[in-house]
Scaffold this motif. Structure first.
Motif, PDB file in Angstrom:
ATOM      1  N   UNK A  45      69.259  42.350  36.586  1.00  0.00           N
ATOM      2  CA  UNK A  45      68.806  41.140  37.265  1.00  0.00           C
ATOM      3  C   UNK A  45      67.515  40.557  36.758  1.00  0.00           C
ATOM      4  N   UNK A  46      66.803  41.257  35.877  1.00  0.00           N
ATOM      5  CA  UNK A  46      65.545  40.730  35.353  1.00  0.00           C
ATOM      6  C   UNK A  46      65.798  39.479  34.526  1.00  0.00           C
ATOM      7  N   UNK A  47      64.991  38.416  34.735  1.00  0.00           N
ATOM      8  CA  UNK A  47      65.126  37.237  33.877  1.00  0.00           C
ATOM      9  C   UNK A  47      64.350  37.420  32.584  1.00  0.00           C
ATOM     10  N   UNK A  48      64.806  36.779  31.528  1.00  0.00           N
ATOM     11  CA  UNK A  48      64.123  36.838  30.243  1.00  0.00           C
ATOM     12  C   UNK A  48      64.260  35.525  29.492  1.00  0.00           C
ATOM     13  N   UNK A  49      63.495  35.430  28.417  1.00  0.00           N
ATOM     14  CA  UNK A  49      63.538  34.260  27.538  1.00  0.00           C
ATOM     15  C   UNK A  49      63.825  34.754  26.132  1.00  0.00           C
ATOM     16  N   UNK A  50      64.886  34.230  25.537  1.00  0.00           N
ATOM     17  CA  UNK A  50      65.344  34.638  24.213  1.00  0.00           C
ATOM     18  C   UNK A  50      64.879  33.632  23.175  1.00  0.00           C
ATOM     19  N   UNK A  80      57.021  41.734  26.187  1.00  0.00           N
ATOM     20  CA  UNK A  80      58.188  41.733  25.320  1.00  0.00           C
ATOM     21  C   UNK A  80      59.165  42.797  25.811  1.00  0.00           C
ATOM     22  N   UNK A  81      60.359  42.375  26.200  1.00  0.00           N
ATOM     23  CA  UNK A  81      61.376  43.287  26.709  1.00  0.00           C
ATOM     24  C   UNK A  81      62.249  43.848  25.584  1.00  0.00           C
ATOM     25  N   UNK A  93      63.227  39.028  23.154  1.00  0.00           N
ATOM     26  CA  UNK A  93      63.485  38.699  24.557  1.00  0.00           C
ATOM     27  C   UNK A  93      62.224  39.084  25.315  1.00  0.00           C
ATOM     28  N   UNK A  94      61.630  38.091  25.960  1.00  0.00           N
ATOM     29  CA  UNK A  94      60.378  38.337  26.663  1.00  0.00           C
ATOM     30  C   UNK A  94      60.525  38.009  28.139  1.00  0.00           C
TER      31      UNK A  94
END
Length: 295
Positions: A45-50, A80-81, A93-94
């Motif tokens: 469920x974590x949101x990220x930005x690619x 940074x994920x 993906x952050x």
């Protein structure tokens, strides 16, 4: 383009196939010129930005460690994920931070940016692995800050190039200092909440990303971006006159020898890019603005 445009659907498919990470693509970000970004969700469920980043995975992991340092002193930057290589590109993906780029730039916005960047001071004193950037005043860059475009455009651009090179000969090409520097500190990379409080600073991993040097360089970048947006972009946020006055006062406080070099670099960067990617009216604006604060 220095960074390829993001084909988010294809990239998420490749990541899921190669890394078995189960990302879901939610949509594309409206902001961002140099490559684009996609909004994603992890299986938990974590949101990220690619995004697709310039540089190697090792370089991006180094940037991620500096962002960890900044978060440890409560500076709102993303975690940074995932950093990995896919199809010859470095993919990041952050963490998706709250807030949106401001729709109106006020004097209070500039005050908040000044206050935030003061917290960048000296953070890299023990991190010499993060390089001081080359301002390319004497020798042009390979992708950005090229000298050949100015040399070939017209007499105005050649005069500007001569001024830029003279400043390089006098003061040197490399930025000095131990502050964190965001080389592309523009409104699109500054997130705010409904009250105008800064909730995040993003886009640390492009060609104009994180560096070591003088934090005040970011204010020069911001001034160039505001001038360009006011003059040439009908979709740009509204900019109050008080914002320009406050930012100009902040620039006036920078010692002239430093300010002239930073201004020369930004003039070179913006004029070069505009010559190669825009039309005569835009180039006229950039040439005039670049000359405005040079000695």
């Amino acid at each position: 383009m220095a960074v390829p445009r993001l084909n988010a659907e294809r990239l998420v498919g490749q990541l899921n196939a190669e890394k078995s990470i189960g990302l879901t693509l939610l949509g594309l970000a409206e902001q961002g010129e140099s490559g684009g970004a996609g909004y994603v969700r992890w299986p938990d469920g974590r949101p990220g930005v690619l995004t697709v980043a310039s540089g190697t995975p090792d370089r991006l992991l180094q940037t991620g460690r500096i962002l960890d340092l900044m978060r440890s002193v409560d500076i709102p930057v993303p975690r940074y994920q995932l950093v990995t290589a896919v199809d010859g590109h470095t993919v990041v993906v952050q963490e998706r931070l709250p807030g949106q780029p401001a729709r109106r730039i006020t004097g209070g916005t500039i005050e908040a940016v000044e206050d935030l960047t003061r917290r960048f001071t000296g953070l890299l004193a023990e991190h010499p692995e993060t390089a001081n950037p080359d301002l390319h005043l004497r020798i042009g860059g390979r992708i950005l800050c090229r000298h050949d475009s100015l040399a070939g455009y017209d007499d105005r651009s050649r005069r500007l190039l001569a001024q830029i090179r003279a400043l390089g000969e006098m003061h040197g090409d490399r930025m000095t200092g131990d502050d964190v520097v965001h080389l592309d500190l523009t409104p699109g990379n500054i997130l705010v909440d409904a009250s105008g409080e800064i909730t995040g600073v993003v886009d640390w991993h492009g060609y104009n990303g994180l560096a070591r040097g003088d934090r005040r360089f970011g204010l020069v970048t911001l001034r160039f971006d505001l001038a360009w947006g006011i003059a040439l972009d009908p979709q740009y946020p509204r900019v109050d006159p008080a914002a320009i006055r406050r930012l100009d006062r902040a620039l006036d406080a920078i010692p002239p020898s430093a300010l002239h070099r930073y201004w020369a670099h930004m003039g070179l960067r913006m004029v070069d890019w505009t010559i190669r990617h825009h039309g005569p009216a835009d180039i006229d604006h950039q040439l005039a603005f670049a000359a405005a604060r040079l000695p």
